[in-house]
Design a protein around this motif. Structure first.
Motif, PDB file in Angstrom:
ATOM      1  N   THR A 134       0.882  -1.265   0.185  1.00 46.88           N
ATOM      2  CA  THR A 134       0.121  -0.144  -0.030  1.00 46.88           C
ATOM      3  C   THR A 134       1.063   1.433   0.055  1.00 46.88           C
ATOM      4  O   THR A 134       2.000   1.363   0.531  1.00 46.88           O
ATOM      5  N   LEU A 135       0.350   2.372  -0.784  1.00 42.49           N
ATOM      6  CA  LEU A 135       1.331   3.572  -0.927  1.00 42.49           C
ATOM      7  C   LEU A 135       0.710   4.643   0.023  1.00 42.49           C
ATOM      8  O   LEU A 135      -0.548   4.693   0.123  1.00 42.49           O
ATOM      9  N   TYR A 136       1.356   4.920   0.868  1.00 42.49           N
ATOM     10  CA  TYR A 136       1.241   6.002   2.188  1.00 42.49           C
ATOM     11  C   TYR A 136       1.811   7.217   1.656  1.00 42.49           C
ATOM     12  O   TYR A 136       2.966   7.426   1.821  1.00 42.49           O
ATOM     13  N   GLU A 137       1.188   8.184   1.221  1.00 41.25           N
ATOM     14  CA  GLU A 137       1.454   9.541   0.889  1.00 41.25           C
ATOM     15  C   GLU A 137       1.786  10.418   2.071  1.00 41.25           C
ATOM     16  O   GLU A 137       0.653  10.771   2.618  1.00 41.25           O
ATOM     17  N   ILE A 138       2.737  11.021   2.326  1.00 41.12           N
ATOM     18  CA  ILE A 138       2.883  11.954   3.301  1.00 41.12           C
ATOM     19  C   ILE A 138       2.802  13.335   2.807  1.00 41.12           C
ATOM     20  O   ILE A 138       3.525  13.704   1.811  1.00 41.12           O
ATOM     21  N   ASN A 139       1.931  13.992   3.203  1.00 40.72           N
ATOM     22  CA  ASN A 139       1.555  15.606   2.864  1.00 40.72           C
ATOM     23  C   ASN A 139       1.721  16.619   3.907  1.00 40.72           C
ATOM     24  O   ASN A 139       0.988  16.441   4.861  1.00 40.72           O
ATOM     25  N   GLY A 140       2.960  17.172   4.004  1.00 40.38           N
ATOM     26  CA  GLY A 140       3.106  18.071   4.969  1.00 40.38           C
ATOM     27  C   GLY A 140       4.030  17.601   6.158  1.00 40.38           C
ATOM     28  O   GLY A 140       4.422  16.392   6.136  1.00 40.38           O
ATOM     29  N   ASN A 151       6.182  -2.958   7.117  1.00 41.67           N
ATOM     30  CA  ASN A 151       5.829  -4.047   6.431  1.00 41.67           C
ATOM     31  C   ASN A 151       5.338  -4.098   5.028  1.00 41.67           C
ATOM     32  O   ASN A 151       4.342  -4.452   4.515  1.00 41.67           O
ATOM     33  N   ASN A 152       6.600  -3.779   4.432  1.00 40.03           N
ATOM     34  CA  ASN A 152       6.510  -3.971   2.795  1.00 40.03           C
ATOM     35  C   ASN A 152       5.565  -3.041   2.208  1.00 40.03           C
ATOM     36  O   ASN A 152       5.150  -3.232   0.998  1.00 40.03           O
ATOM     37  N   ALA A 153       5.267  -2.010   2.752  1.00 37.51           N
ATOM     38  CA  ALA A 153       4.527  -1.042   2.220  1.00 37.51           C
ATOM     39  C   ALA A 153       5.427   0.068   1.465  1.00 37.51           C
ATOM     40  O   ALA A 153       6.619   0.061   1.674  1.00 37.51           O
ATOM     41  N   TYR A 154       4.817   1.317   1.003  1.00 36.25           N
ATOM     42  CA  TYR A 154       5.602   2.308   0.254  1.00 36.25           C
ATOM     43  C   TYR A 154       5.423   3.567   1.118  1.00 36.25           C
ATOM     44  O   TYR A 154       4.054   3.957   1.253  1.00 36.25           O
ATOM     45  N   VAL A 155       6.212   4.290   1.662  1.00 35.06           N
ATOM     46  CA  VAL A 155       6.174   5.538   2.449  1.00 35.06           C
ATOM     47  C   VAL A 155       6.514   6.585   1.418  1.00 35.06           C
ATOM     48  O   VAL A 155       8.093   6.583   1.481  1.00 35.06           O
ATOM     49  N   GLN A 156       5.902   7.384   1.144  1.00 38.78           N
ATOM     50  CA  GLN A 156       6.609   8.560  -0.116  1.00 38.78           C
ATOM     51  C   GLN A 156       5.766   9.821   0.152  1.00 38.78           C
ATOM     52  O   GLN A 156       4.739  10.220   0.285  1.00 38.78           O
ATOM     53  N   GLY A 157       6.923  10.731  -0.113  1.00 36.65           N
ATOM     54  CA  GLY A 157       6.147  12.330  -0.290  1.00 36.65           C
ATOM     55  C   GLY A 157       6.407  12.705  -1.398  1.00 36.65           C
ATOM     56  O   GLY A 157       6.958  11.845  -2.325  1.00 36.65           O
ATOM     57  N   LEU A 158       5.919  13.961  -1.941  1.00 36.66           N
ATOM     58  CA  LEU A 158       6.321  14.612  -3.031  1.00 36.66           C
ATOM     59  C   LEU A 158       7.469  15.447  -3.054  1.00 36.66           C
ATOM     60  O   LEU A 158       8.014  15.738  -4.111  1.00 36.66           O
TER      61      LEU A 158
END
Length: 496
Positions: A134-140, A151-158
């Motif tokens: 699952t992609l978790y987008e960090i915003n701010g 847990n083999n997820a995706y943590v990503q900002g822009l």
């Protein structure tokens, strides 16, 4: 009925007819008299569009009890949003043909207990156990009150300058699983950014990020693959330890002088290590790269390439091996090192020399055991000669007048030197360079003593290919002349 009354009556009948028609058909057409049968409202135009309600993000979030499916245009984020009662949040209308299904956006204004309620429950109430793939987008700027199990997820900002994960106390990432982290800044004010201990089946990719103002970057241990690329480190009290990783790939890491402690440390066992590009600015008592821990073992290749070490603490650029390295160098034979600021260490730089030097009238005897000519071929200096070894790099010596290659890569070496010996009687002698105890016949050289006790001086030259553990020695043979030992007072060999 007069004309005016008649006209009003006809108008009323027309309006009633239209109203009854709308009720009967449950359709409205704007710009068309034949609305599509599947629509409630059909707007037709070739010159104008439909203008939805427009508002800022704050105004959108302030809508009280939005209906499921409510649509607005966010003028701050330049995107259409619809409200989803299932996720109790506003979701962006995707422009992709196949929008990602496993996706969550975490904003600085969000209540984590609501947005990540499932993850907190799955983590037993003590950590956020992310959903795999699952992609978790960090915003701010998002402040986490519990650690994250990726847990083999995706943590990503822009934008790593604006999208920040902060923990004011404790660690950011904990657990035994890997995943993917990208385009964020990580700050663990009083804890570690990483406290990860996985297995060889787990991979961790960490790229295009900033790690700043943390008490410790932390520890990554036990993974099959760890790949860090384009990471900036600034203001951290202690760096990172890599432990027992099958493949460790470090690319373009930037360690600024505002860091303290040990920046990067290797412990345990590895199959492959490659650190390429980037820089380490080492000041004060800091250590740039530490390979000094006992038991550090790399079964495959280890490469330190094009890294720039700078700063006033030159002694702290690398904390080298305590065993297995060479005088004036930092690493053992597993490594290939070409980095600005520290010595180059590669198999291509392997070199060694030795010299045997006795006073005039003395030396070490070389005995030929058979009386026939040509005699047997014997090693020069097989006893305990007075020998000085110097400039040993990727070479060792485990016997008298022997140089053993310790590099991992096969390569061709040039051998040069000289030998002088005193003959027992007039005769001709042959000197050989020998490899692994066997004379290399094409490089033999002849020398003749004219009278008893005559001194013969010969140059030594050869070219040969060596692989790990091959060794070089000097051998001699009597070709003509009487029985008796030759006496060797001087011999030098250089190999490079």
């Amino acid at each position: 009925m007069n004309n005016t009354a008649s006209k009003n009556y006809r108008t009323l009948l027309l309006l009633v007819s239209i109203f009854l028609s709308l009720i009967a058909n449950a359709q409205v057409g704007i710009g068309t008299v034949t609305p599509n049968a599947s629509s409630v409202l059909d707007i037709t135009s070739t010159t104008q569009g439909l203008l939805a309600p427009r508002m800022t993000t704050v105004q959108r979030n302030a809508i009280t009890t939005p209906a499921d499916g409510l649509i607005v245009y966010d003028t701050d984020l330049k995107a259409f949003y619809y409200y989803s009662s299932g996720s109790t949040s506003w979701l962006v209308v995707s422009s992709g043909i196949n929008p990602r299904l496993n996706f969550k956006r975490i904003r600085s204004t969000d209540n984590l207990a609501t947005v990540l309620a499932t993850e907190l429950t799955n983590g037993g109430g003590t950590k956020y156990l992310l959903n795999s793939n699952t992609l978790y987008e960090i915003n701010g700027l998002v402040t986490f009150n519990f650690p994250i199990d990726i847990n083999n997820a995706y943590v990503q900002g822009l934008d790593s300058n604006e999208d920040i994960i902060l923990r004011t106390t404790g660690n950011i990432f904990e657990g035994a699983t890997g995943g993917n982290i990208k385009n964020v800044t990580l700050r663990a004010a009083t804890g570690s950014v990483f406290n990860l201990s996985g297995t060889a089946a787990q991979n961790l990719v960490f790229r295009d990020c900033v790690v700043a103002n943390s008490a410790s970057v932390g520890t990554i241990s036990g993974f099959g693959l760890v790949f860090l690329s384009i990471i900036q480190f600034a203001g951290n009290t202690t760096g990172i330890t890599y432990n027992n990783i099958t493949q460790l790939l470090l690319s373009n890491m930037g360690w600024f002088s505002t860091n303290t402690g040990t920046y990067e440390k290797l412990t345990g066992t590895f199959t492959l290590v490659e650190k390429q590009g980037g820089f380490s600015q080492v000041e004060g008592t800091a250590i740039g790269f530490d390979v000094s821990t006992a038991g550090l073992a790399i079964s495959g290749d280890a490469v330190l390439e094009s890294v720039v070490f700078t700063g006033s603490n030159t002694a702290g650029y690398v904390k080298g091996y305590t065993t297995g390295s060479y005088t004036g160098f930092n690493f053992n034979n597993s490594w290939s090192v070409r980095a600005a600021g520290i010595p180059t260490e590669t198999d291509a730089s392997a070199t060694a020399d030795f010299s045997m030097d006795y006073a005039v009238g003395s030396g070490i005897g070389v005995s030929f055991t058979n009386g026939a000519n040509p005699s047997n071929i014997v090693k020069v200096g097989s006893g305990t000669p007075s020998t000085t070894y110097s400039n040993l790099f990727r070479f060792s010596t485990d016997a008298a007048n022997r140089l053993r290659y310790q590099g991992k890569k096969k390569r061709i070496f040039q051998i040069g030197g000289s030998i002088s010996f005193q003959v027992p009687a007039a005769g001709t002698y042959i000197i050989y360079i020998a490899k692994n105890g066997t004379a290399i016949s094409q490089y033999k050289i002849y020398g003749r003593g004219q009278v008893t006790n005559d001194i013969v001086v010969l140059p030594l030259n050869a070219t040969t290919e060596l692989v790990n553990n091959d060794y070089i020695e000097v051998f001699a043979q009597r070709y003509t002349g009487s029985n008796g030992d030759i006496i060797v007072p001087n011999m030098t060999i250089t190999i490079e």
